[in-house]
Design an enzyme around this catalytic site. Structure first.
Site, PDB file in Angstrom:
ATOM      1  N   ASN A 236      -1.364   6.060  -1.969  1.00  0.00           N
ATOM      2  CA  ASN A 236      -1.651   5.680  -0.595  1.00  0.00           C
ATOM      3  C   ASN A 236      -2.974   6.227  -0.076  1.00  0.00           C
ATOM      4  OD1 ASN A 236       1.740   6.398  -0.442  1.00  0.00           O
ATOM      5  ND2 ASN A 236       0.973   4.312  -0.317  1.00  0.00           N
TER       6      ASN A 236
ATOM      7  N   ILE B  84      -6.811   8.011   4.087  1.00  0.00           N
ATOM      8  CA  ILE B  84      -5.357   8.050   3.877  1.00  0.00           C
ATOM      9  C   ILE B  84      -4.687   6.886   4.602  1.00  0.00           C
ATOM     10  CG2 ILE B  84      -3.275   9.422   4.239  1.00  0.00           C
ATOM     11  CD1 ILE B  84      -5.195  11.894   4.258  1.00  0.00           C
ATOM     12  N   CYS B  85      -3.805   6.226   3.865  1.00  0.00           N
ATOM     13  CA  CYS B  85      -3.071   5.102   4.452  1.00  0.00           C
ATOM     14  C   CYS B  85      -1.698   5.615   4.870  1.00  0.00           C
ATOM     15  CB  CYS B  85      -2.945   4.007   3.390  1.00  0.00           C
ATOM     16  SG  CYS B  85      -1.986   2.617   3.924  1.00  0.00           S
ATOM     17  N   LEU B  86      -1.574   5.918   6.155  1.00  0.00           N
ATOM     18  CA  LEU B  86      -0.319   6.498   6.657  1.00  0.00           C
ATOM     19  C   LEU B  86      -0.076   5.890   8.036  1.00  0.00           C
ATOM     20  CD1 LEU B  86       1.890   8.700   6.256  1.00  0.00           C
ATOM     21  CD2 LEU B  86       0.337  10.336   7.278  1.00  0.00           C
TER      22      LEU B  86
END
Lengths: 1140, 157
Positions: B85, B92-94
């Site tokens: 992710n 960051i893919c959150l």
């Protein structure tokens, strides 16, 4: 369901007997819950609650709980009447909102019944000494619930509680505070316990209200008013009354003691309750109650217009503290003092908005004038031992001081220029320097880290406020001087604090054990403080720390204390050094570093030796971190002379790390990281000493004991240095040595594995890991040898030419050696079998433990691809730059053939497909770097091999197809001409690819896949790098062969079915179609949407929104990003969704 | 810097000092004059104990946009950080860092770093951000685990 009384009692007793299994508990609970909702349950509850019936306390509690259930049932419909009486006036609305007359009467009756139960329960509690306080609290809580809903009718539950004890009738529910004092006095006669109960009841009411603040605003306002006018007034009276009682008793005691009078205390007021000797309990109850109220008051300030006056009570608390002057008084009431200080601290921390300036000044005087200093002296006693004994009290007082200052940090600056306040800072420093090892023995110094950080940050950053506050520049200068002095002192204090207690084995065991995280977190926080302080005190703090190291080196024999002090100093220097970079380091720092490294340089004890001599891993660790944070120094004229020595030291440590059992396993990683950091930064300065590293290199490559990470970091570091040598012949000779070492060692290991003598899974995995690490070393050489970004200034024209020619000729045969290693690892069928067999099951090697095996084949393929990739983007020729393009293509195709044959296409998602992904990835980079030099034949050969000859393989795994498409995308993006007209059957294979891409576009849900295939279509539509012939070719396919219509159909179909997070990806195709085929796309879109609409309608789905309007809107956008908004609206409408 | 953002970041700094989880660090960058640049922070995320990530402290950079806290900060690991992710750039893919998903202005720095720590050990396979780690996570878990452990050595505590 009917319940009889004995059955209910039996169930309750069973429930609380702790003998039931979990399933039975649920069953009994369920039965009892049914009972509680039953109409007649309150009659049973009354029986249970009556202590005269002698039921167990659990039964009594259950009786109270049953009241809760019934009351909640009543109140769940309490306000519902309002909806039915919408035409009545405000007063009526109020009535409606508070129940009908019948329900109000019922609630009154239930209230009285509970008050009556309370009377009996209190008798049971006080007279019969039953521990039933939890039942009493539950009844209080029930009454609180009633009050929350019924406060219009029942305004003062506290008075009712007192009143019903004399007159248990409805009139007790109508008591109000008007002229109540007399009643209060009378009620209190003779009972301190009653006081405590009223305080408890008040506390429960206000806590419940805060907890369940779910009422409407309309009611809230009235509740706030009622609370202030009724409940707060009574509470305040009782709190103050209690405080006065305690204070009065203290004063009497003091007077008696002063007069040496042994007579008993005489209270003038006959109504004053007789206090037991336990002042602490009454005071604690009063403070606890008032704490709950201050939380509520703070809340109400934000949510109502009610204003509460709390000063009288707060002043009584201060008065209470001031009554304690002598040691005896402070000792006797230490618990109460603790409670009051804690209350004041909480008040300052969380509800400071309730305090006016006058009270803040009162707190200031309390803390910093006679009482506070007297208290601190008392806690300090005769020295550190007393201070340690009183740690909890000291910590609490410290927190009070901190929270007081935090109200206004800038205020400290004013105190700093006032000589008469110097004692305040002495006190703060004394608290900060609380004796003992932090975390293990004390936490006060930790509390102060935050305070000093805040102080330091505020006074650094808020200079405007400072100038206003201090008024004159003289004051400002004085402030700066005094602040610097203060921080220097603070630095010394915390320097002591961060020293590891190396000589104390017990403490060290705790630090390595349960306190590890907390202790090292503390040290990191101190590091942050030093980092912050440095801005103000600059070099003097460095000087202190460097001097300390030198002093500790200036001894004839080293002790653990020397190691401890040096470690602390190096740790703190390191924390501050991390902010330096070339160009911003003060000259003084260079001087100190030179002095540090040259001190006793050739003697037995010097800075680099102290860790080794004391054999202390912490010191070695901290030193290594420090050495890797001063690259600015090595690059300087002053530091250059120490560079070799320091690297020697690090290499020694590295060797030591695999021999020593005492050094932690991670140590070699830290050393390797430091070496890599220094070598990469200082490559050009290290070339002349490269020969010194040869023994280590030999060791690192040939010893299996080094961790892979360490081996790879060291080889990478040395490669950096080799790269820094400008003479390519010398470069080449070093590379040959390294490659030869790697090749020899890997050949040896291959033979060992092939011999079949390794039949243990663990040993085999170690060898395979080692092999992969050796291959990775080749990759690290390749990366180290990459030209630095500033290559243009690295070589002049003449040098560039020389280097270029050298590597074209490659007289040392380095290219061949690299290919030989790659081929040995990746294309040897026997080895490949071992890699794969180990992954699949390991059985042929005698491995049968069934553990998950690492796919070494994938790892090897990945590394080989990376080695090739490392040379692809270089400006000039080099050891890893292969001039013959066919080498890489041949490798990819050979490995592809080999790998695909090992994939079972009937078993999708094989991990082996990852290898093919790496190969396609290499092709993509290869095309990107070399497209100008590639031949059409070479590229088409790859494409046909991948797409045309292996459709089953690609179709078996969408990830594989995606990887292959990424390569194709790169060709179309860079030079589409490579794709077309290369052979007679080009149109056929191209049509096959287009059909496959159409299917993937239609069926895929994964974002990566959709993005790749959309990118393919967009590249094809725009064909930015295409020739006129290429453009005509694609246009013919789109228009004449109707791929345009097909693509539009599939795009809209997939778009409408896609998820909210994916639909936008398809918009790129629409945008590009509008731009490229404006005339045709209007018709294509119309046809596609009508087709989709008809299918939807025939499937019983909702028809699409207006198609014509959509197309018009799309064309208004002219293919800009606004297309996305238009499509979004359409997508939402088509899927019946709203934009949120 | 807008007063709202400044006030909020000062508050974040203060809250962090008062209460931050063990093993984490977070501090603002410094301006040349030594004062703090509250808009740009560095922080370290320790891997959770008993996970593949346990041995490392992973550095992140946090950049607060002009309209913070209306918009979320941009949080990045170093480029090429290995995690399904994390984008190749390190971003960051959150969901809590995504304005269009779960970002709320009330989310604190502490919640962000704890969320990232959680993400390390529990990748979200539905939000792939880089291919290598995502594919290995899905198809070759042993290799994924090996690479994560190797990365932990790079960022060893």
């Amino acid at each position: 369901m009917d319940f009889n009384f004995s059955q209910v009692v039996g169930l309750i007793e069973t429930l609380y007997s702790n003998t039931l299994a979990a399933g039975q508990v649920v069953q009994v609970q369920s039965q009892l819950q049914q009972f509680q909702k039953h109409q007649g349950s309150l009659q049973v509850a009354d029986q249970l609650l009556d202590p005269r019936n002698n039921y167990s306390l659990e039964c009594q509690f259950f009786g109270a709980l049953t009241y809760t259930v019934q009351l909640n049932q009543i109140f769940s419909t309490w306000g519902a009447v309002v909806d039915d009486e919408s035409d009545i006036d405000d007063d009526e609305t109020l009535k409606g909102a508070t129940g009908t007359d019948d329900t109000r009467n019922m609630v009154d009756q239930l209230t009285l019944r509970q008050l009556s139960h309370l009377n009996n329960l209190l008798t049971q509690h006080f007279v019969h000494r039953q521990p039933n306080l939890f039942v009493i609290k539950k009844v209080f809580s029930n009454l609180s619930l009633v009050y929350c809903h019924n406060f219009h009718n029942w305004t003062n539950p506290l008075l009712s509680f007192l009143g019903t004890q004399d007159d248990p009738s409805i009139s007790s529910l109508r008591l109000s505070v008007a002229n109540i004092e007399h009643h209060l006095q009378a009620s209190l006669a003779g009972s301190a316990q009653k006081l405590q109960l009223v305080l408890l009841f008040s506390q429960i009411i206000i806590e419940d209200i805060l907890k369940n603040n779910t009422m409407s605003d309309h009611l809230d306002q009235q509740l706030h008013t009622c609370l202030r006018k009724e409940v707060f007034v009574v509470t305040e009276f009782f709190v103050n009354y209690s405080m006065n009682l305690v204070i009065e008793k203290l004063n009497n005691n003091n007077n008696n003691n002063n007069n040496n009078n042994n007579n008993n205390n005489n209270n003038n007021n006959n109504n004053t309750p007789k206090l037991s000797n336990d002042n602490n309990q009454l005071l604690a109850d009063a403070v606890r109650c008032y704490t709950a109220w201050t939380s509520y008051i703070s809340f109400s300030y934000l949510n109502s217009t009610e204003k509460f006056i709390i000063d009288p009570t707060l002043n009584l608390l201060i008065k209470f503290l001031l009554c304690h002057q002598t040691s005896d008084q402070l000792i006797n009431d230490s618990d109460s003092i603790f409670v009051v200080i804690e209350f004041l601290t909480n008040l300052l921390e969380t509800n400071a908005n309730l305090l006016n300036n006058s009270f803040k000044q009162t707190i200031n005087d309390l803390i910093f004038k006679d009482w506070g200093m007297n208290y601190l002296n008392f806690l300090n006693g005769s020295g550190d031992d007393d201070l340690i004994e009183n740690e909890k009290s000291v910590q609490d007082f410290a927190k009070l001081v901190i929270s007081y200052f935090e109200l206004d940090m800038v205020r400290i600056s004013k105190l700093l220029v006032d000589d008469s306040c110097s004692y305040i800072f002495q006190a703060l420093m004394k608290l900060t320097a609380f004796p003992g090892t932090p975390i293990l023995d004390e936490e006060i110094s930790r509390d102060f880290i935050e305070f000093w950080l805040e102080t330091s940050d505020t006074l650094i950053d808020d200079t405007d406020s400072l100038l206003i506050l201090l008024k004159t520049t003289e004051n400002l200068q004085l402030f700066k001087k005094n602040f610097k002095t203060l921080l220097e002192l603070l630095g010394k204090t915390y320097w002591t604090k961060v020293q590891l207690p190396l000589a104390n084995q017990t403490s060290m065991k705790m630090i390595k054990g349960q306190y590890k995280d907390e202790y090292f977190s503390y040290r990191r926080d101190v590091g942050d403080l030093f980092d912050s302080m440095y801005v103000i005190i600059k070099d003097s703090i460095f000087k202190f720390l460097f001097d300390n190291i030198i002093n500790n080196l200036n001894v004839t024999s080293l002790t653990l204390q020397n190691a401890s002090e040096v470690e602390a100093s190096v740790f703190l220097i390191n924390c501050m050094c991390s902010n330096f970079s070339e160009g911003n380091v003060p000259d003084e720092i260079f001087g100190m570093l030179v002095h540090l490294f040259s001190f006793h340089r050739n003697e037995e004890i010097n800075f680099l030796k102290i860790g080794l001599i004391t054999n202390n891993s912490y010191l070695m660790n901290t030193t290594v971190s420090f050495l890797s944070s001063i690259n600015f120094f090595y690059k300087s004229e002053q530091g250059l002379g120490f560079l070799n020595e320091i690297l020697d030291y690090l290499f020694n440590l590295l060797s030591l790390s695999i021999q020593s059992k005492e050094l932690p396993g991670k140590f070699q990683f830290i050393v390797a990281r430091a070496i890599a950091s220094i070598c990469s930064q200082c490559r050009t300065f290290l070339a002349s000493s490269l020969f010194k590293f040869e023994p280590l290199l030999f060791n690192v490559i040939n010893s299996i004991d080094f961790k892979a990470f360490t081996r790879e970091k060291v080889i990478n570091s040395v490669s950096f240095i080799i790269q820094g040598i400008k003479n390519p012949q010398t470069q080449g000779e070093y590379i040959v040595k390294l490659l030869q070492l790697i090749n020899d060692q890997s050949t040896k290991i291959f033979s060992e594995i092939k011999s079949g003598r390794v039949n243990n899974n663990h040993d085999l995995n170690i060898l395979l890991d080692y092999l992969v690490s050796l291959l990775d070393c080749v990759l690290q050489i390749a990366r180290g040898m990459q030209l630095p970004e500033e290559s243009v200034i690295f070589y002049n024209d003449e040098e560039r030419q020389l280097v270029d020619n050298f590597w074209i000729a490659d007289n040392l045969g380095i290219h061949s050696m690299i290919l030989q290693i790659i081929s040995g690892f990746s294309l040897d069928p026997e080895l490949t079998n071992i890699f794969i067999t180990n992954h699949n099951n390991g059985e042929s090697l005698g491995v049968t433990d069934g553990s998950v095996k690492i796919n070494y084949h994938n790892l090897v393929t990945e590394k080989c691809c990376e080695i090739f990739r490392a040379g692809l983007c270089e400006d000039i020729n080099g050891p890893f730059v292969f001039a013959d393009n066919q080498i890489i293509i041949d490798y990819v195709l050979s490995k592809f053939e080999d790998t695909k044959n090992r994939i079972d296409v009937d078993k999708p998602h094989s991990s082996m497909t990852l290898s093919i992904g790496y190969l396609f990835g290499l092709l993509e980079t290869f095309v990107s770097a070399n497209y100008r030099k590639l031949s059409k034949e070479a590229v088409t050969n790859c494409i046909i091999t991948i797409f045309v000859m292996n459709p089953q393989l690609l179709n078996s795994d969408v990830d594989l197809f995606t990887n292959a498409l990424q390569f194709l995308n790169k060709v179309i993006e860079k030079k589409p001409d490579l794709l077309f007209y290369i052979s007679d059957n080009s149109a056929n294979y191209f049509a096959t690819i287009l059909e496959s891409c159409m299917v993937v576009l239609k069926q895929s849900n994964e974002k990566f896949v959709i993005k790749t295939v959309v990118k393919f279509w967009c590249n094809l539509i725009t064909l930015r790098a295409g020739t006129r012939e290429n453009q005509e070719y694609i246009t013919r396919i789109f228009i004449d062969e109707q791929f345009g219509q097909k693509l539009t159909n599939v795009t809209f179909s997939a778009l409408l079915k896609s998820t909210r997070s994916n639909y936008e990806i398809y918009c790129d195709i629409v945008r590009n179609m509008i731009g490229k085929y404006p005339l045709q796309f209007k018709q294509w879109a119309n046809n596609a949407l009508i087709l989709i609409n008809n299918q939807r309608v025939s499937n019983g789905k909702k028809a699409l929104p207006d198609i014509r309007q959509l197309i018009s809107k799309l064309y208004l956008t002219k293919g800009t990003r606004k297309v996305n908004m238009v499509i979004k609206d359409f997508w939402l409408a088509a899927n019946g969704l709203m934009d949120i | 810097m807008s007063s709202l953002r400044l006030a909020r970041l000062q508050e974040e700094r203060k809250s962090w000092r008062k209460d931050h989880p063990f093993g984490f660090f977070a501090k603002p960058a410094k301006n040349p004059d030594g004062s703090m640049n509250l808009q740009s922070w560095t922080a370290g995320i320790p891997g959770k104990p008993n996970t593949l990530w346990a041995d490392g402290v992973y550095p992140i950079s946090i950049t607060f946009p002009d309209d913070y806290p209306s918009k979320p900060p941009k949080v990045k690991f170093p480029a090429n950080f290995y995690h399904p992710n994390v984008y190749p750039s390190g971003t960051i893919c959150l969901s809590i860092l995504n304005e269009e998903q779960d970002w709320r202005p009330a989310i604190t720095l502490k919640q962000i770093v704890l969320g990232i720590q959680e993400l390390l050990g529990s990748p979200n396979p539905d939000s792939p951000a880089q291919e290598p780690a995502w594919r290995a996570f899905g198809k070759d878990r042993a290799t994924y685990d090996k690479k994560v452990k190797e990365q932990a050595q790079k960022y060893i505590k």
